[in-house]
Write an enzyme that holds these catalytic residues in place. Structure first.
Site, short mmCIF file in Angstrom:
data_model
loop_
_atom_site.label_atom_id
_atom_site.label_comp_id
_atom_site.label_asym_id
_atom_site.label_seq_id
_atom_site.Cartn_x
_atom_site.Cartn_y
_atom_site.Cartn_z
N HIS C 103 -9.61 26.81 -25.99
CA HIS C 103 -8.41 27.51 -25.51
C HIS C 103 -8.09 28.62 -26.50
O HIS C 103 -8.03 28.38 -27.70
CB HIS C 103 -7.25 26.52 -25.45
CG HIS C 103 -5.92 27.18 -25.17
ND1 HIS C 103 -5.73 28.07 -24.13
CD2 HIS C 103 -4.72 27.08 -25.80
CE1 HIS C 103 -4.48 28.48 -24.15
NE2 HIS C 103 -3.84 27.91 -25.14
N HIS C 105 -5.87 32.64 -27.03
CA HIS C 105 -4.87 33.58 -26.52
C HIS C 105 -5.46 34.99 -26.59
O HIS C 105 -4.78 35.93 -27.02
CB HIS C 105 -3.56 33.48 -27.31
CG HIS C 105 -2.72 32.32 -26.91
ND1 HIS C 105 -1.45 32.45 -26.42
CD2 HIS C 105 -2.99 30.99 -26.89
CE1 HIS C 105 -0.95 31.24 -26.15
NE2 HIS C 105 -1.85 30.35 -26.44
N ASP C 128 -23.52 36.92 -15.24
CA ASP C 128 -24.49 36.22 -16.10
C ASP C 128 -23.97 34.83 -16.51
O ASP C 128 -24.76 33.94 -16.83
CB ASP C 128 -24.74 37.03 -17.39
CG ASP C 128 -25.76 38.14 -17.20
OD1 ASP C 128 -26.61 38.02 -16.29
OD2 ASP C 128 -25.73 39.11 -17.97
N HIS C 180 0.07 31.88 -18.94
CA HIS C 180 -0.29 31.30 -20.23
C HIS C 180 -1.57 31.94 -20.77
O HIS C 180 -1.50 32.92 -21.50
CB HIS C 180 -0.40 29.78 -20.06
CG HIS C 180 -0.63 29.02 -21.33
ND1 HIS C 180 -0.43 27.67 -21.44
CD2 HIS C 180 -1.07 29.41 -22.55
CE1 HIS C 180 -0.71 27.28 -22.67
NE2 HIS C 180 -1.10 28.31 -23.35
N TYR C 237 -34.22 33.64 -18.72
CA TYR C 237 -33.62 34.37 -19.83
C TYR C 237 -33.69 33.52 -21.10
O TYR C 237 -33.48 32.32 -21.06
CB TYR C 237 -32.15 34.68 -19.53
CG TYR C 237 -31.43 35.42 -20.63
CD1 TYR C 237 -31.34 36.80 -20.63
CD2 TYR C 237 -30.84 34.71 -21.68
CE1 TYR C 237 -30.66 37.48 -21.65
CE2 TYR C 237 -30.17 35.38 -22.70
CZ TYR C 237 -30.09 36.77 -22.67
OH TYR C 237 -29.43 37.43 -23.68
#
Lengths: 249, 249, 249, 249
Positions: C103, C105, C128, C180, C237
């Site tokens: 998480h 910001h 991708d 958020h 890849y």
């Protein structure tokens, strides 16, 4: 190549011009070899400028090119001066108060130049240094591009400066060449490139301000206050001795 | 894995390609393992390219992958070349003047590619390097995506280059793949990635310019002047010997 | 506090979670103490997460907090887990494929979350990694904010993931909590935070793309091609062994 | 100049104020010598502030200027305090809860100030710290600019703070001076400048959010939740002892 050949120019000036040029990459005002700063010894009639196409991380005092203000003649060394040298020269010829000139390709100042817009006074960050909008030159004509292009670039800068009524060159120490980018100046090379730093900062703020409010404006008395607290007889910003010391450090 | 196995390629080329790849993270042109640069030894018919998926901070000369231009065959080592290798190969096959190719995911160039807009010529920063807009490819068809996708990416790049009348590949050393991102090229790997740096800078300036003035434009004679002062028989920018030295340093 | 107390969790997991957390400040995905990454040992039913409010430049393995997935019980140490710990826990409970959650910001991903817009698929940089738009949760109700707020945040994330028909949690390894910011996940803590890096990059590109062309779009077959060349049985890849090595380095 | 002369102020306060000032260049909240932070010893009635015009990379504890809150009298040293010192002083006089004040010219916060817009609450990043919009002062009158300009700047800040009904100065620890830029405050110099960092981050997010959705909004209960989980009697974010330790480190 150092020493006697370059005799007429003081080591202090050379070091200051070197340091002023190195502000350009350090502050992100241009990539690669773009940009150039010069400093003037007006008494001797010589300015010292960055050579053309030398990478900043190789740049040394020995590479700087001394040029005669009156004629544009290179006085020493085997490197060519910046292609923009003639623009610097014209500014020194036309404005007795200039001791340094800087040219960058900084992102936001260039964006205003490309958009054909002066940088308006939108806040005190601008007014602390620029006592009015940073003007935009007219476009050069095809003829002015074909012959003496760099000298003509200096001429349209002088025109743009003059379009401010009663303006002193140091009141608004910079202008934008239309479709090209910013030139700034000052009493020294150090101050000239400092004005490039400030112009880029205020151009970025101006772009974001206009995005938030296309009609943004503030009262002129606020801006006058800020300019006069830093400049002129009643200035009370700073501890002057320390600032000079820092500029020389 | 070094030395004899890779015999046909010079150490100079390997070092140059390594250095050119490292420009990508240093200049912030891509994150993680994105992006790739190759350099060509046209005489031997071999190009050297970044391997697929190796982090830049681990990348060493030994990891570079030599590929035969004619066939796409990997000539040494146990690493796969970049997935975009076939795009590089097609560009080398189609344009005899290319000595290096670079591909990045730089933010602003990608934004134009995703927006489906070429990067217009809005100022001299652009015109110093790109003698016209940086073109945008058409979208690949479903069939072109399904088979030989990377080779077809090269083909639409070549198409886009050709759409400039009378264009030489080095006049506008880059193009945007629609919905994808930029490829740039040059006479060497060093120059190819330098063009990626410049393209990103001018794309950022173009985006901001268009925000300030969606109809921004400047006269073509200004841009011609800038391109010709850096390129072609009358170029007078730079100190060529020093620049080559710097590129090799 | 180390060693036996924390016995059930391997040193490898602790080190990986520490490293993954340090990606947040290094990549500029958050300032101060914002953001958090966790990694799961699914066999033992324990995840390890950043403590609440500890500055990144002090963060050490000893500060990481082991939490029981089933109950949310802290298993060792005297530091509280990140306030967002319950959100991580719910994601682990609901999606068996997750081995890490992150998480941040980060500026651009937060901007989409605040604007109430999913991040659309506008190019291959997005495709991708994210096989579709990065979804946006609904707003939490006043009741959901008042009780078990962090757990409810996990629940709306799961709802948003489920709104993609037939979606696997790893097909689109991230979502935006409305008002958020972003949560991302992956098979490991390393991959989870790597997806935060990518999400921020594609969100920035998307914002600029929409500024240049509010109706930007590209054909789905291009995006499918890119997702499948990196993921699933036909992926080609990367050099998988090296990438794992790098992740473990 | 150190020691006895400056006797009344503790070394801890001096060091904290120095560190807090150095956050400004490190976090890019201002260029050159712009910006200033002060910290207060309320018991002794003295605050310590950055001197005017001293470059950050030279700044040392000996340069900090102690000022008497009641009178504005400089208590030691031969450097002038920041020109904005009187603004800090007025804030300390009017709000008993303040222990530190910071002023920056950070790009995005200045852009809102120049645009004449408060920074709206658009997400939890904002609500974690600012319990409501970051208010904008009215413009100063010509008279307020002509006399006691800096003190009057403090007065319009106090007015703007008061316009929030029932507001405590620390509920929304910052405001924008119209046409100028942000001031932030807190219980200490450390917290004051931390609020400058956060204000800049949320101002940038707000600008991008408004670009994506000019009518962006989120429910107030989400923001209340976030403010109260970090502040007040029910706060549960962070490990308080560690955070204090870090602030003192």
């Amino acid at each position: 190549m150092a020493g006697p050949v370059r005799g007429p120019v003081s080591d202090d000036l050379l070091r200051e011009v070197l340091e002023a040029n190195l502000v350009i990459p350090r502050e992100g005002l241009a990539t690669l070899t773009w940009g150039n700063v010069s400093g003037l010894d007006r008494e001797r009639g010589i300015y010292v400028i960055k050579p053309s196409g030398v990478p900043y991380d190789e740049l040394a005092v020995e590479h700087l090119v001394p040029v005669e203000v009156e004629t544009g003649r290179v006085l020493a060394g085997d490197l060519k001066p910046s292609t923009d040298s003639e623009t610097h020269r014209l500014l020194y010829l036309e404005h007795a108060g200039l001791g340094g000139v800087a040219h960058t390709h900084s992102t936001y100042a260039v964006s205003f130049a490309q958009a054909g817009r002066p940088v308006p006074v939108l806040g005190t960050t601008h007014a602390d240094t620029f006592n009015g909008p940073v003007p935009l030159t007219r476009h050069l004509t095809a003829d002015e591009c074909a012959r003496d292009y760099e000298l003509n670039t200096g001429r349209v800068l002088v025109e743009a400066m003059g379009s401010r009524p009663g303006g002193d060159a140091l009141d608004v120490p910079g202008a934008l060449v239309a479709g090209h980018g910013p030139f700034t100046w000052g009493p020294s090379a150090t101050k000239a490139v400092e004005h490039s730093v400030i112009l880029e900062a205020v151009a970025q703020m101006a772009l974001h301000t206009l995005a938030l409010n296309p009609a943004a404006t503030s009262p002129g008395h606020l801006f006058e206050r800020h300019f006069t607290r830093k400049h002129g007889p009643d200035a009370y910003y700073g501890n002057p001795d320390r600032m000079v010391a820092a500029a020389r450090a």
